[in-house]
Structures are given as structure tokens and as C-alpha cells.
Write a protein that holds these residues in place. Sequence first.
Motif, PDB file in Angstrom:
ATOM      1  N   LEU A   2       0.849  -1.187   0.000  1.00  0.00           N
ATOM      2  CA  LEU A   2       0.000   0.000   0.000  1.00  0.00           C
ATOM      3  C   LEU A   2       0.885   1.237   0.000  1.00  0.00           C
ATOM      4  O   LEU A   2       1.809   1.350   0.799  1.00  0.00           O
ATOM      5  CB  LEU A   2      -0.907   0.008   1.239  1.00  0.00           C
ATOM      6  CG  LEU A   2      -1.749   1.266   1.474  1.00  0.00           C
ATOM      7  CD1 LEU A   2      -2.787   1.436   0.380  1.00  0.00           C
ATOM      8  CD2 LEU A   2      -2.408   1.205   2.858  1.00  0.00           C
ATOM      9  N   PHE A  38      -4.915  -2.385   6.735  1.00  0.00           N
ATOM     10  CA  PHE A  38      -3.817  -3.143   6.130  1.00  0.00           C
ATOM     11  C   PHE A  38      -2.996  -3.857   7.196  1.00  0.00           C
ATOM     12  O   PHE A  38      -2.696  -5.051   7.074  1.00  0.00           O
ATOM     13  CB  PHE A  38      -2.917  -2.216   5.320  1.00  0.00           C
ATOM     14  CG  PHE A  38      -1.731  -2.891   4.708  1.00  0.00           C
ATOM     15  CD1 PHE A  38      -1.822  -3.478   3.455  1.00  0.00           C
ATOM     16  CD2 PHE A  38      -0.513  -2.964   5.378  1.00  0.00           C
ATOM     17  CE1 PHE A  38      -0.722  -4.128   2.875  1.00  0.00           C
ATOM     18  CE2 PHE A  38       0.587  -3.595   4.825  1.00  0.00           C
ATOM     19  CZ  PHE A  38       0.481  -4.185   3.564  1.00  0.00           C
ATOM     20  N   SER A  48       4.865  -0.321   8.286  1.00  0.00           N
ATOM     21  CA  SER A  48       4.669   0.882   7.487  1.00  0.00           C
ATOM     22  C   SER A  48       5.772   1.890   7.778  1.00  0.00           C
ATOM     23  O   SER A  48       6.388   1.875   8.845  1.00  0.00           O
ATOM     24  CB  SER A  48       3.303   1.512   7.776  1.00  0.00           C
ATOM     25  OG  SER A  48       3.229   1.981   9.113  1.00  0.00           O
ATOM     26  N   TYR A  59       3.911  -2.448   3.822  1.00  0.00           N
ATOM     27  CA  TYR A  59       4.378  -3.657   3.118  1.00  0.00           C
ATOM     28  C   TYR A  59       4.181  -4.886   3.990  1.00  0.00           C
ATOM     29  O   TYR A  59       4.290  -4.829   5.223  1.00  0.00           O
ATOM     30  CB  TYR A  59       5.865  -3.494   2.782  1.00  0.00           C
ATOM     31  CG  TYR A  59       6.527  -4.753   2.253  1.00  0.00           C
ATOM     32  CD1 TYR A  59       6.426  -5.094   0.909  1.00  0.00           C
ATOM     33  CD2 TYR A  59       7.259  -5.584   3.099  1.00  0.00           C
ATOM     34  CE1 TYR A  59       7.034  -6.243   0.421  1.00  0.00           C
ATOM     35  CE2 TYR A  59       7.869  -6.737   2.612  1.00  0.00           C
ATOM     36  CZ  TYR A  59       7.757  -7.065   1.277  1.00  0.00           C
ATOM     37  OH  TYR A  59       8.344  -8.197   0.796  1.00  0.00           O
ATOM     38  N   TRP A 161      -5.286   2.089  -8.306  1.00  0.00           N
ATOM     39  CA  TRP A 161      -5.112   3.367  -7.636  1.00  0.00           C
ATOM     40  C   TRP A 161      -6.459   4.060  -7.492  1.00  0.00           C
ATOM     41  O   TRP A 161      -7.402   3.794  -8.240  1.00  0.00           O
ATOM     42  CB  TRP A 161      -4.083   4.246  -8.322  1.00  0.00           C
ATOM     43  CG  TRP A 161      -4.335   4.632  -9.770  1.00  0.00           C
ATOM     44  CD1 TRP A 161      -5.239   4.078 -10.652  1.00  0.00           C
ATOM     45  CD2 TRP A 161      -3.663   5.662 -10.505  1.00  0.00           C
ATOM     46  NE1 TRP A 161      -5.165   4.687 -11.878  1.00  0.00           N
ATOM     47  CE2 TRP A 161      -4.209   5.664 -11.821  1.00  0.00           C
ATOM     48  CE3 TRP A 161      -2.668   6.561 -10.174  1.00  0.00           C
ATOM     49  CZ2 TRP A 161      -3.775   6.549 -12.806  1.00  0.00           C
ATOM     50  CZ3 TRP A 161      -2.232   7.443 -11.168  1.00  0.00           C
ATOM     51  CH2 TRP A 161      -2.775   7.423 -12.451  1.00  0.00           C
ATOM     52  N   SER A 172      -2.245   0.200  -4.622  1.00  0.00           N
ATOM     53  CA  SER A 172      -2.132  -1.095  -3.952  1.00  0.00           C
ATOM     54  C   SER A 172      -2.365  -2.215  -4.957  1.00  0.00           C
ATOM     55  O   SER A 172      -2.997  -2.008  -6.006  1.00  0.00           O
ATOM     56  CB  SER A 172      -3.144  -1.202  -2.806  1.00  0.00           C
ATOM     57  OG  SER A 172      -3.068  -2.463  -2.170  1.00  0.00           O
ATOM     58  N   ASP A 173      -1.872  -3.401  -4.620  1.00  0.00           N
ATOM     59  CA  ASP A 173      -2.192  -4.587  -5.410  1.00  0.00           C
ATOM     60  C   ASP A 173      -3.443  -5.279  -4.881  1.00  0.00           C
ATOM     61  O   ASP A 173      -3.903  -6.257  -5.455  1.00  0.00           O
ATOM     62  CB  ASP A 173      -1.013  -5.573  -5.411  1.00  0.00           C
ATOM     63  CG  ASP A 173      -0.620  -6.020  -4.009  1.00  0.00           C
ATOM     64  OD1 ASP A 173      -0.843  -5.260  -3.045  1.00  0.00           O
ATOM     65  OD2 ASP A 173      -0.073  -7.135  -3.869  1.00  0.00           O
ATOM     66  N   ASN A 174      -4.003  -4.756  -3.796  1.00  0.00           N
ATOM     67  CA  ASN A 174      -5.189  -5.340  -3.166  1.00  0.00           C
ATOM     68  C   ASN A 174      -6.417  -4.525  -3.574  1.00  0.00           C
ATOM     69  O   ASN A 174      -6.686  -3.456  -3.028  1.00  0.00           O
ATOM     70  CB  ASN A 174      -5.015  -5.335  -1.641  1.00  0.00           C
ATOM     71  CG  ASN A 174      -6.147  -6.043  -0.922  1.00  0.00           C
ATOM     72  OD1 ASN A 174      -7.274  -6.090  -1.394  1.00  0.00           O
ATOM     73  ND2 ASN A 174      -5.842  -6.601   0.241  1.00  0.00           N
TER      74      ASN A 174
END
Length: 253
Positions: A2, A38, A48, A59, A161, A172-174
Motif C-alpha cells: 500500500l 492493512f 509501514s 508492506y 489506484w 495497492s495490489d489489493n
Amino acid sequence: MLGVFKNGVVNPPKELHSPASEQASMSPKSPEETLKDFLSSNPTNGFSLGFADKGFLAYAPPQRSLASPQRLFCSVNDVYCIFLGSLNNLFTLNKQYGLSKGSNEAMFVIEAYRTLRDRSPVPAHRLLKDLDGSFGFVIYDHKTGAVFAAIGADKAVNLFWGIAADGSVMISDNVDLIKASCRKSFAPFPAGCMYHSEGGLMSFEHPKNKMKAMPRVDSEGAMCGASFAVDAYSKVNSSMPRVGSAANWATWG
């Protein structure tokens, strides 16, 4: 992963914001709420890093699964990188940049970025086209206050995004994290494209073409933040402005 960056550090395309977010039954979340979500979902290995009033990176290593892409975090001289995926030609790239054989993809991307920023005449889009593999990354340069993000053209790695309640930009990839935080104001980060704080969004596959926004409609029929694609018919002078401490950053076009 994130990344959250205050408005002004990242100035996203205006089409990313959807008025429907303000009319949704649940309001967009603040960056602090999203960070809490997160970290609570990664209680044992998430962390973070905050950058004063600029934003933060968060991360967590990927779960052990063959379906999960490699995820790496690295920092060198106040440049921070979260990298997803892998590069097939990493050995060759490390040799070209004088890095050790043990340098991973995140280390290489930081070194390539610093070379572009400080001394290289090679355009950023040309370097990214030389990366052989599936990748996505987000760099924050604490020295210049700049964000540099990119994703490969093969669509094997996904980034999203969106715009949070306070106007901050989230990457983020989430997708579930982004949707919960940004409501309707989010979109996939376009494949084969890069974003830099000074130059904005552009395609590194087709650097001389402008980007166009395409409206998105969700399953409820509400307008969402637009998707972005290359405009095959529109050209642009894609040199990146150079100002202040970023004056030596390589040209884009």
C-alpha cells in the motif's frame, strides 16, 4: 502493499475521481483508517513507513502460494521501492548497472531510477521497455518528494489506484482494500504505463501517444473512476519538465 501519497505529491488524472463516491452509502475511508486495515490484516509481518506530511508506504511479504507474485521491499539512500513480480533478465541488468549478482529486482529498480534521476540521458520509457518479465513497482524518492510507479504490459501483475476521503492517492495490489477505501473513485493502474510526480501518467510502450480516459460503470450502474488507455490517434510532446532537485531527471520521450 500500500502506498498513500498526499495530493500535490501525486496529482492523478481528474477522471480518477468519481462524484458517485460522495453519494455512496458508505463514505471513503481516511488514509489512517486504511493503514489500520492493512496492518490488522497482516498482524505478524506487516509494517509501514511514514514520510512526514508526504504520505506512507506499507508492506507485507506475500503469502506462500504459487499464485502469489514475488513481493520485495528495499530502500537505498532515501529512495524506497516496493516491487511485485520478477525480471527474467535481472542478471544482465545487474551486470549492466554494476550491481552484485545477489541484487534483487527492487534493488535494481532503485539503482535504475537513481541513474535516470542523477545522470543518465536514457529516457525512462526506454529503460522500462528493456525489462523482461512481469512486474509492477512503486518508488518514493524522499530526497525530491517524487513518486514513480509503473506496471508491465503483460497484465500478469496488477496494481490499482484511487482517491481517499482527504484527496490522497492510494496505490495497492489489493483491489478490495482500494475499493473499501476509495469507493467509486478507483481504477486499475493501466498496463504498460508509468507515472511520475513531475510528468504525470504516460505509456512507456507508446510514449508518443496521449492517454485517454474511458468511463467505467460498476455492477450497480454507478459511474466509477475512469480506466486509462493509449489514444492511438493523438500524439504528445512527452518531455518531462525539470525543476528544482529533480532537474537532472531523464526525459520521458
